[in-house]
Design an enzyme around this catalytic site. Structure first.
Site, PDB file in Angstrom:
ATOM      1  N   HIS A 223      14.110   4.683   2.864  1.00  0.00           N
ATOM      2  CA  HIS A 223      12.700   4.346   2.999  1.00  0.00           C
ATOM      3  C   HIS A 223      11.820   5.580   3.223  1.00  0.00           C
ATOM      4  CE1 HIS A 223       9.495   1.594   2.701  1.00  0.00           C
ATOM      5  NE2 HIS A 223       8.928   2.231   3.704  1.00  0.00           N
ATOM      6  N   TYR A 227       8.351   7.594   1.191  1.00  0.00           N
ATOM      7  CA  TYR A 227       7.162   8.238   1.777  1.00  0.00           C
ATOM      8  C   TYR A 227       7.143   9.734   1.490  1.00  0.00           C
ATOM      9  CZ  TYR A 227       6.004   3.836   3.789  1.00  0.00           C
ATOM     10  OH  TYR A 227       5.670   2.520   3.918  1.00  0.00           O
ATOM     11  N   HIS A 374       7.643  -3.481  -8.335  1.00  0.00           N
ATOM     12  CA  HIS A 374       7.022  -2.874  -7.146  1.00  0.00           C
ATOM     13  C   HIS A 374       7.139  -1.354  -7.182  1.00  0.00           C
ATOM     14  CE1 HIS A 374       6.302  -1.753  -2.993  1.00  0.00           C
ATOM     15  NE2 HIS A 374       7.556  -1.366  -2.861  1.00  0.00           N
ATOM     16  N   PHE A 375       8.344  -0.860  -7.470  1.00  0.00           N
ATOM     17  CA  PHE A 375       8.426   0.600  -7.384  1.00  0.00           C
ATOM     18  C   PHE A 375       7.883   1.298  -8.627  1.00  0.00           C
ATOM     19  CE2 PHE A 375      13.111  -0.177  -8.171  1.00  0.00           C
ATOM     20  CZ  PHE A 375      13.247   0.509  -9.360  1.00  0.00           C
ATOM     21  N   HIS A 376       7.694   0.542  -9.718  1.00  0.00           N
ATOM     22  CA  HIS A 376       6.996   1.188 -10.835  1.00  0.00           C
ATOM     23  C   HIS A 376       5.491   1.258 -10.558  1.00  0.00           C
ATOM     24  CE1 HIS A 376      10.819   1.025 -12.994  1.00  0.00           C
ATOM     25  NE2 HIS A 376      10.310   2.035 -13.667  1.00  0.00           N
ATOM     26  N   ARG A 439      17.375  -7.821 -11.361  1.00  0.00           N
ATOM     27  CA  ARG A 439      17.174  -6.407 -11.663  1.00  0.00           C
ATOM     28  C   ARG A 439      18.515  -5.776 -12.018  1.00  0.00           C
ATOM     29  NH1 ARG A 439      16.529  -2.946  -5.971  1.00  0.00           N
ATOM     30  NH2 ARG A 439      16.451  -1.192  -7.388  1.00  0.00           N
ATOM     31  N   ARG A 440      18.475  -4.555 -12.532  1.00  0.00           N
ATOM     32  CA  ARG A 440      19.688  -3.792 -12.851  1.00  0.00           C
ATOM     33  C   ARG A 440      20.664  -4.595 -13.696  1.00  0.00           C
ATOM     34  NH1 ARG A 440      20.719  -0.623  -7.086  1.00  0.00           N
ATOM     35  NH2 ARG A 440      19.500   1.164  -7.706  1.00  0.00           N
TER      36      ARG A 440
HETATM   37 FE1  HAS Z   1       8.471  -0.208  -1.212  1.00  0.00          FE
HETATM   38  C1  HAS Z   1      11.555  -1.517  -2.117  1.00  0.00           C
HETATM   39  C2  HAS Z   1       8.281  -2.408   1.380  1.00  0.00           C
HETATM   40  C3  HAS Z   1       5.471   1.187  -0.245  1.00  0.00           C
HETATM   41  C4  HAS Z   1       9.049   2.446  -3.304  1.00  0.00           C
HETATM   42  N1  HAS Z   1      10.004   0.359  -2.485  1.00  0.00           N
HETATM   43  C5  HAS Z   1      11.171  -0.337  -2.714  1.00  0.00           C
HETATM   44  C6  HAS Z   1      11.969   0.392  -3.659  1.00  0.00           C
HETATM   45  C7  HAS Z   1      11.283   1.532  -3.963  1.00  0.00           C
HETATM   46  C8  HAS Z   1      10.035   1.497  -3.230  1.00  0.00           C
HETATM   47  C9  HAS Z   1      11.729   2.665  -4.879  1.00  0.00           C
HETATM   48  O1  HAS Z   1      10.151  -4.310   2.882  1.00  0.00           O
HETATM   49  C10 HAS Z   1      13.295  -0.081  -4.258  1.00  0.00           C
HETATM   50  C11 HAS Z   1      14.493   0.534  -3.633  1.00  0.00           C
HETATM   51  C12 HAS Z   1      15.731   0.038  -4.339  1.00  0.00           C
HETATM   52  O2  HAS Z   1      16.091   0.626  -5.373  1.00  0.00           O
HETATM   53  O3  HAS Z   1      16.313  -0.940  -3.882  1.00  0.00           O
HETATM   54  N2  HAS Z   1       7.119  -0.589   0.267  1.00  0.00           N
HETATM   55  C13 HAS Z   1       7.215  -1.536   1.212  1.00  0.00           C
HETATM   56  C14 HAS Z   1       6.039  -1.502   2.069  1.00  0.00           C
HETATM   57  C15 HAS Z   1       5.234  -0.488   1.593  1.00  0.00           C
HETATM   58  C16 HAS Z   1       5.937   0.089   0.478  1.00  0.00           C
HETATM   59  C17 HAS Z   1       5.743  -2.385   3.233  1.00  0.00           C
HETATM   60  N3  HAS Z   1       7.454   1.462  -1.697  1.00  0.00           N
HETATM   61  C18 HAS Z   1       6.240   1.848  -1.182  1.00  0.00           C
HETATM   62  C19 HAS Z   1       5.847   3.106  -1.762  1.00  0.00           C
HETATM   63  C20 HAS Z   1       6.861   3.470  -2.622  1.00  0.00           C
HETATM   64  C21 HAS Z   1       7.853   2.425  -2.567  1.00  0.00           C
HETATM   65  C22 HAS Z   1       4.565   3.839  -1.440  1.00  0.00           C
HETATM   66  C23 HAS Z   1       7.006   4.672  -3.478  1.00  0.00           C
HETATM   67  C24 HAS Z   1       6.220   5.684  -3.472  1.00  0.00           C
HETATM   68  N4  HAS Z   1       9.671  -1.693  -0.531  1.00  0.00           N
HETATM   69  C25 HAS Z   1       9.427  -2.449   0.577  1.00  0.00           C
HETATM   70  C26 HAS Z   1      10.578  -3.339   0.811  1.00  0.00           C
HETATM   71  C27 HAS Z   1      11.508  -3.078  -0.177  1.00  0.00           C
HETATM   72  C28 HAS Z   1      10.916  -2.049  -1.001  1.00  0.00           C
HETATM   73  C29 HAS Z   1      10.745  -4.326   1.887  1.00  0.00           C
HETATM   74  C30 HAS Z   1      12.884  -3.740  -0.344  1.00  0.00           C
HETATM   75  C31 HAS Z   1      12.833  -4.846  -1.325  1.00  0.00           C
HETATM   76  C32 HAS Z   1      14.207  -5.417  -1.567  1.00  0.00           C
HETATM   77  O4  HAS Z   1      14.414  -6.579  -1.222  1.00  0.00           O
HETATM   78  O5  HAS Z   1      15.083  -4.736  -2.096  1.00  0.00           O
HETATM   79  C33 HAS Z   1       3.917  -0.038   2.204  1.00  0.00           C
HETATM   80  O6  HAS Z   1       3.990   1.333   2.527  1.00  0.00           O
HETATM   81  C34 HAS Z   1       2.722  -0.305   1.338  1.00  0.00           C
HETATM   82  C35 HAS Z   1       1.428   0.015   2.058  1.00  0.00           C
HETATM   83  C36 HAS Z   1       0.316   0.226   1.094  1.00  0.00           C
HETATM   84  C37 HAS Z   1      -0.892  -0.344   1.151  1.00  0.00           C
HETATM   85  C38 HAS Z   1      -1.919  -0.034   0.082  1.00  0.00           C
HETATM   86  C39 HAS Z   1      -3.063   0.847   0.574  1.00  0.00           C
HETATM   87  C40 HAS Z   1      -3.955   1.186  -0.573  1.00  0.00           C
HETATM   88  C41 HAS Z   1      -4.498   2.398  -0.810  1.00  0.00           C
HETATM   89  C42 HAS Z   1      -5.324   2.603  -2.067  1.00  0.00           C
HETATM   90  C43 HAS Z   1      -6.782   2.484  -1.804  1.00  0.00           C
HETATM   91  C44 HAS Z   1      -7.536   2.448  -3.098  1.00  0.00           C
HETATM   92  C45 HAS Z   1      -8.766   3.016  -3.313  1.00  0.00           C
HETATM   93  C46 HAS Z   1      -9.425   2.870  -4.634  1.00  0.00           C
HETATM   94  C47 HAS Z   1      -9.486   3.746  -2.251  1.00  0.00           C
HETATM   95  C48 HAS Z   1      -1.263  -1.286   2.214  1.00  0.00           C
HETATM   96  C49 HAS Z   1      -4.306   3.557   0.124  1.00  0.00           C
HETATM   97  C50 HAS Z   1     -10.133   1.551  -4.639  1.00  0.00           C
HETATM   98  C51 HAS Z   1     -11.191   1.434  -5.637  1.00  0.00           C
HETATM   99  C52 HAS Z   1     -11.836   0.280  -5.939  1.00  0.00           C
HETATM  100  C53 HAS Z   1     -12.942   0.290  -6.941  1.00  0.00           C
HETATM  101  C54 HAS Z   1     -11.450  -1.035  -5.345  1.00  0.00           C
END
Ligand code: HAS
Length: 549
Positions: A223, A227, A374-376, A439-440
């Site tokens: 995890h 990050y 999700h991860f793409h 998947r996979r």
């Molecule tokens: Fe994830 C699985 C939970 C973030 C990558 N994640 C994965 C895997 C990868 C990955 C590679 O809880 C698969 C691993 C594998 O091969 O098995 N992930 C989370 C959570 C977050 C999260 C809670 N993941 C990421 C990020 C990744 C990433 C970042 C890569 C860089 N993830 C999981 C969980 C799994 C998981 C489970 C396991 C699933 C399973 O069952 O296998 C959080 O960090 C997300 C928080 C993000 C936000 C978004 C904030 C938005 C922002 C943009 C603002 C936009 C603006 C523009 C300002 C709350 C900062 C707006 C403009 C307008 C005009 C509207």
């Protein structure tokens, strides 16, 4: 050959650029493997020369998720630190070169054994799938090499603080240190499983392997790994994007605090990847789910800070209302456009993460194509689009060339191709996953299976998305080669924003490393000690190894 450039010390520029070459070669290989996968899964394309689907999938995962990211991130952080904290000493630079070569040797070793089909174990190398020992050793060298580069980042930061008593450290350098502290602590887990479990087992020194211990150590690392990819994108959003839009850093202390929170909460959450695994007490899974929700907070702070930055700049230019800034942003500048589209896609990407982390909903999406979607959206879109946005100005800065209008035009084409490809492919992956698509899985795995034979439309969309992405990769490589070797000579700006009037004083406690590292370790011990002892004490008999093909 890098001549004299004023915006960065030439020796540091050469070091950073060496990382970029490996990163972009990795992009070329990894994205080609990705295209082949999407085509294979349609069922109408057979991989040539007897190459297996899982072998290609391993190339894709290892080369993109582990090699491209690590090289790009270290190259970018070294360049940014040299720019903001000042150039490296010869001994620091030599240590970084040593780390770099270890990483290159490790990458070559791992790649050879994947190509020989001796390491078809996917990027998570789950036991009891067994690879050739040299694959594990190669990965170890990549990690150890990255540690050396991390030490350089720590030393440079410490030197800045020593040489400038009473002065606040540069924000970029501070963020690079946080990312590497997180990385060094997290990689101890993967180093432990590889050195103590996988290498002796693959050499035949031990007969079996404790699968749950290896998976737990892997996800202790896995995890924070995501990050480690995200934080450099945040560094660019906090420190570089404000400059590109002509604005200022909204709040230095908010940025530092969000990075500290990411350090504290990104490691003790690995169990959210193991929610469906037996052998881990539900209480500890619950606890780590709670911690996962805490790690969302700094991302929400980042979103807030970005909106504030955009709004402040928009108002300076005469915009009115909450979204008036949208009309005032430099949409024609790919250095802004690419990261911005990355941010936009992080809204569904992050929401998907929150769904994954919610225990009950995880039961629906775990091991489905949803997770692949999700991860793409996160690493392959948010992070990669930001990295591309960085590359457009960083490569010419490093090579002493100009970022021209032609490069900008092709950059915009590349950005839209990448975004469209990811939306189509990642969107269809999410949808297919919700319907239970695994998947996979190679086409041959589910062809003829009554439950899963109807995925054709989704696979087709993924192949269309994958093909558009492949074109996006070709354009990116073209622009990279142009910026590295053919663009007109000149000096390109290394954009680093200054603090704005809203920034205020930065409390000294934010630079108190003993405190933050201490709390990080305490949280890790709290979240892992008891369940880990439990996993070892109640371990079932170890598993024998098997090879996929
Ligand atoms: Fe994830 C699985 C939970 C973030 C990558 N994640 C994965 C895997 C990868 C990955 C590679 O809880 C698969 C691993 C594998 O091969 O098995 N992930 C989370 C959570 C977050 C999260 C809670 N993941 C990421 C990020 C990744 C990433 C970042 C890569 C860089 N993830 C999981 C969980 C799994 C998981 C489970 C396991 C699933 C399973 O069952 O296998 C959080 O960090 C997300 C928080 C993000 C936000 C978004 C904030 C938005 C922002 C943009 C603002 C936009 C603006 C523009 C300002 C709350 C900062 C707006 C403009 C307008 C005009 C509207």
């Amino acid at each position: 050959m890098i001549k004299s450039i004023k915006s960065l010390s030439p020796k540091d520029a050469r070091l950073s650029m060496a990382h970029m070459y490996v990163a972009f070669i990795a992009l070329m290989i990894g994205a080609t493997a990705g295209l082949l996968q999407t085509l294979e899964r349609t069922g109408s394309f057979k991989l040539p020369f007897g190459i297996g689907y899982y072998q290609i999938l391993t190339v894709h995962g290892v080369i993109l998720a582990l090699v491209l990211t690590t090289f790009f991130i270290l190259g970018f952080m070294l360049a940014g630190q040299s720019k903001t904290a000042g150039k490296f000493t010869d001994s620091e630079r030599n240590m970084a070169w040593f780390g770099y070569w270890l990483m290159v040797i490790g990458t070559i070793m791992a790649t050879i054994f994947i190509l020989l089909n001796e390491a078809t174990v996917l990027y998570t190398f789950y036991a009891p799938m067994m690879a050739h020992w040299a694959f594990y050793l190669g990965l170890t060298l990549v990690i150890v090499g990255s540690w050396f580069e991390g030490f350089v980042i720590f030393r440079r930061h410490a030197r800045f603080l020593k040489e400038n008593p009473g002065e606040k450290s540069p924000l970029f350098s501070f963020m690079a240190v946080i990312n590497m502290v997180m990385w060094q602590i997290a990689t101890l887990g993967v180093a432990a499983t590889v050195l103590l479990q996988f290498i002796p087992w693959s050499l035949g020194l031990t007969e079996s392997i404790d699968v749950l211990v290896s998976r737990t150590l892997f996800w202790y690392f896995g995890h924070p790994l995501v990050y480690f990819w995200l934080l450099p994108a945040y560094m660019a959003w906090y420190t570089i994007i404000p400059k590109i839009i002509g604005g200022k850093v909204f709040s230095d202390s908010l940025a530092r605090l969000s990075f500290i929170l990411l350090l504290l909460f990104s490691i003790p959450v690995g169990f959210h990847h193991q929610l469906t695994e037996p052998g881990i007490d539900p209480f500890w899974k619950y606890l780590q789910v709670v911690l996962t929700f805490l790690v969302v907070i700094p991302s929400l702070m980042t979103a807030f800070s970005l909106f504030a930055t955009f709004e402040a700049r928009g108002r300076e230019l005469g915009a009115k209302g909450v979204f008036g800034w949208v009309k005032k942003m430099p949409w024609n500048d790919v250095r802004f456009l690419a990261p911005f589209l990355g941010m936009l896609l992080f809204i569904p990407g992050g929401a998907g993460g929150i769904i994954n982390a919610s225990n009950q909903m995880n039961q629906v999406v775990h091991n489905t194509m949803w997770v692949t979607g999700h991860f793409h959206f996160t690493v392959a879109t948010t992070v990669m689009l930001t990295f591309f946005g960085i590359a457009y100005w960083l490569i010419p800065t490093l090579t002493g060339r100009k970022f021209t209008e032609t490069a900008n035009k092709w950059g915009k084409i590349q950005t839209w191709l990448w975004t469209a490809g990811m939306v189509i492919m990642g969107g269809s992956m999410h949808w297919q996953g919700l319907l239970g698509g695994p998947r996979r899985s190679a086409f041959s795995e589910y062809a003829g299976n009554a439950d899963t034979a109807s995925w054709g439309t989704y696979q087709l969309f993924q192949a269309i998305g994958g093909s558009i992405l492949f074109l996006g990769m070709i354009v990116m490589i073209g622009v990279f080669v142009y910026l590295a070797f053919y663009a007109p000579k000149g000096e390109e700006e290394f954009p680093i924003a200054e603090e704005g009037p809203t920034s205020g004083e930065t409390p000294a406690v934010l630079e108190n490393w003993k405190l933050w590292i201490g709390i990080t370790i305490a949280l890790i011990l709290f979240a892992y000690t008891i369940p880990f002892i439990d996993i070892i004490q109640n371990a079932p008999p170890g598993a024998k190894g098997f090879k996929l093909y």
